[in-house]
Design a protein around this motif. Sequence first.
Motif, PDB file in Angstrom:
ATOM      1  N   TRP A   1      36.009  50.433  38.227  1.00 44.75           N
ATOM      2  CA  TRP A   1      34.614  50.822  38.426  1.00 44.75           C
ATOM      3  C   TRP A   1      34.063  50.075  39.638  1.00 44.75           C
ATOM      4  O   TRP A   1      34.039  48.828  39.642  1.00 44.75           O
ATOM      5  CB  TRP A   1      33.806  50.482  37.181  1.00 44.75           C
ATOM      6  N   ALA A   4      32.377  46.401  39.680  1.00 46.72           N
ATOM      7  CA  ALA A   4      32.761  45.554  38.547  1.00 46.72           C
ATOM      8  C   ALA A   4      33.382  44.244  39.009  1.00 46.72           C
ATOM      9  O   ALA A   4      33.325  43.233  38.302  1.00 46.72           O
ATOM     10  CB  ALA A   4      33.731  46.307  37.634  1.00 46.72           C
ATOM     11  N   GLU A   5      33.952  44.271  40.226  1.00 48.11           N
ATOM     12  CA  GLU A   5      34.554  43.038  40.746  1.00 48.11           C
ATOM     13  C   GLU A   5      33.521  41.935  40.919  1.00 48.11           C
ATOM     14  O   GLU A   5      33.858  40.749  40.971  1.00 48.11           O
ATOM     15  CB  GLU A   5      35.251  43.315  42.081  1.00 48.11           C
ATOM     16  N   ALA A   6      32.236  42.308  40.989  1.00 46.90           N
ATOM     17  CA  ALA A   6      31.188  41.302  41.150  1.00 46.90           C
ATOM     18  C   ALA A   6      31.039  40.437  39.905  1.00 46.90           C
ATOM     19  O   ALA A   6      30.428  39.373  39.954  1.00 46.90           O
ATOM     20  CB  ALA A   6      29.850  41.988  41.451  1.00 46.90           C
ATOM     21  N   ALA A   7      31.604  40.879  38.772  1.00 45.94           N
ATOM     22  CA  ALA A   7      31.509  40.098  37.541  1.00 45.94           C
ATOM     23  C   ALA A   7      32.456  38.907  37.544  1.00 45.94           C
ATOM     24  O   ALA A   7      32.354  38.040  36.680  1.00 45.94           O
ATOM     25  CB  ALA A   7      31.808  40.990  36.332  1.00 45.94           C
ATOM     26  N   TRP A   8      33.379  38.857  38.498  1.00 38.27           N
ATOM     27  CA  TRP A   8      34.334  37.743  38.558  1.00 38.27           C
ATOM     28  C   TRP A   8      33.587  36.438  38.842  1.00 38.27           C
ATOM     29  O   TRP A   8      32.833  36.333  39.809  1.00 38.27           O
ATOM     30  CB  TRP A   8      35.365  38.000  39.654  1.00 38.27           C
ATOM     31  N   PRO A   9      33.780  35.410  37.996  1.00 37.23           N
ATOM     32  CA  PRO A   9      33.008  34.176  38.180  1.00 37.23           C
ATOM     33  C   PRO A   9      33.457  33.339  39.357  1.00 37.23           C
ATOM     34  O   PRO A   9      32.731  32.468  39.825  1.00 37.23           O
ATOM     35  CB  PRO A   9      33.223  33.441  36.850  1.00 37.23           C
ATOM     36  N   TRP A  52      29.457  44.872  47.670  1.00 39.22           N
ATOM     37  CA  TRP A  52      30.433  44.416  46.682  1.00 39.22           C
ATOM     38  C   TRP A  52      31.840  44.400  47.257  1.00 39.22           C
ATOM     39  O   TRP A  52      32.647  43.530  46.915  1.00 39.22           O
ATOM     40  CB  TRP A  52      30.378  45.313  45.445  1.00 39.22           C
ATOM     41  N   ARG A  55      32.174  41.273  49.288  1.00 38.89           N
ATOM     42  CA  ARG A  55      32.205  40.108  48.398  1.00 38.89           C
ATOM     43  C   ARG A  55      33.576  39.967  47.733  1.00 38.89           C
ATOM     44  O   ARG A  55      34.095  38.859  47.584  1.00 38.89           O
ATOM     45  CB  ARG A  55      31.117  40.255  47.347  1.00 38.89           C
ATOM     46  N   ASP A  59      35.744  36.680  48.028  1.00 44.51           N
ATOM     47  CA  ASP A  59      35.741  35.804  46.862  1.00 44.51           C
ATOM     48  C   ASP A  59      37.099  35.681  46.185  1.00 44.51           C
ATOM     49  O   ASP A  59      37.396  34.654  45.573  1.00 44.51           O
ATOM     50  CB  ASP A  59      34.723  36.306  45.821  1.00 44.51           C
TER      51      ASP A  59
END
Length: 272
Positions: A1, A4-9, A52, A55, A59
């Motif tokens: 999705w 969704a990769e932005a949810a990686w801490p 995203w 990022r 990241d």
Amino acid sequence: WPGAEAAWPGGVPAVMDMIDCNPLELCRTLAAPGDWRTRARALRELPSSVLWAGRAVRDFTATACVGADDSRWMARIGGRPVPVIPNGVDLPSPGGRDTAPTAAFVGSLDYAPNMDAVAFLAGQVWPGIRAAVPGARLLIAGRRPGPAILALHGQDGIEVLPDVPDMAAVVSRAWIGVAPMRTGVGLKNKVLETWAAARPCVMTPLATNGLDLPPGHEQMVAATAGGLAATASALLLDGPACARLGQTARDWVADRYTWAAAAAALDGLLRQ
């Protein structure tokens, strides 16, 4: 999705397999024929998609894509190299092709780029093929076709096969595959599946993303409806050439596009 990769801490070494470049898909949607709602939605989503994607590249320890076009765009957005790890394909048992000259388009039929490709194929490419090869047939197979695609069934030798249990069996019926993609991103599994079934595939330049063409298959690529029709017609009129080029394609994917090769590339990236 996408996003969704932005949810990686963060803080933990990890590899992100992005598969496709979402900003590139949105840009191609803007440039391709389509209704204004689809283009407006792509324009609205593009800024956050670029955010995203950049990022993710910055990241994660490494970010991979399946196609060269996707890799170049992701690297440009994120400012770091993005390796290419193509998909693999299983080699099905060889099947007998139909007696009549037959082409096949396969893929998820509720996916916008495939829906556009089917409309382009049926409306602009297929009439030229039928004029040159009057007995030719076209198989359109995949998940969840909408009313517009279902309505093609029975017209001008077209057969629509929704939600088939075995896509390889459909491809094996064909003499050739067709992938007249005008939008979308990533590696086209439909091309790999066609080659794996020992069938040549006629395609647009966009459909070659992430793929090295088998020897002698450069002639299968055409950018226009007329060029695609002429190439496909010549093949459908020459059964021995289809068989010869198909076997070359099958040998090519057996050597270069196995899942073991894809796994080895990803394993090497993880170890690095």
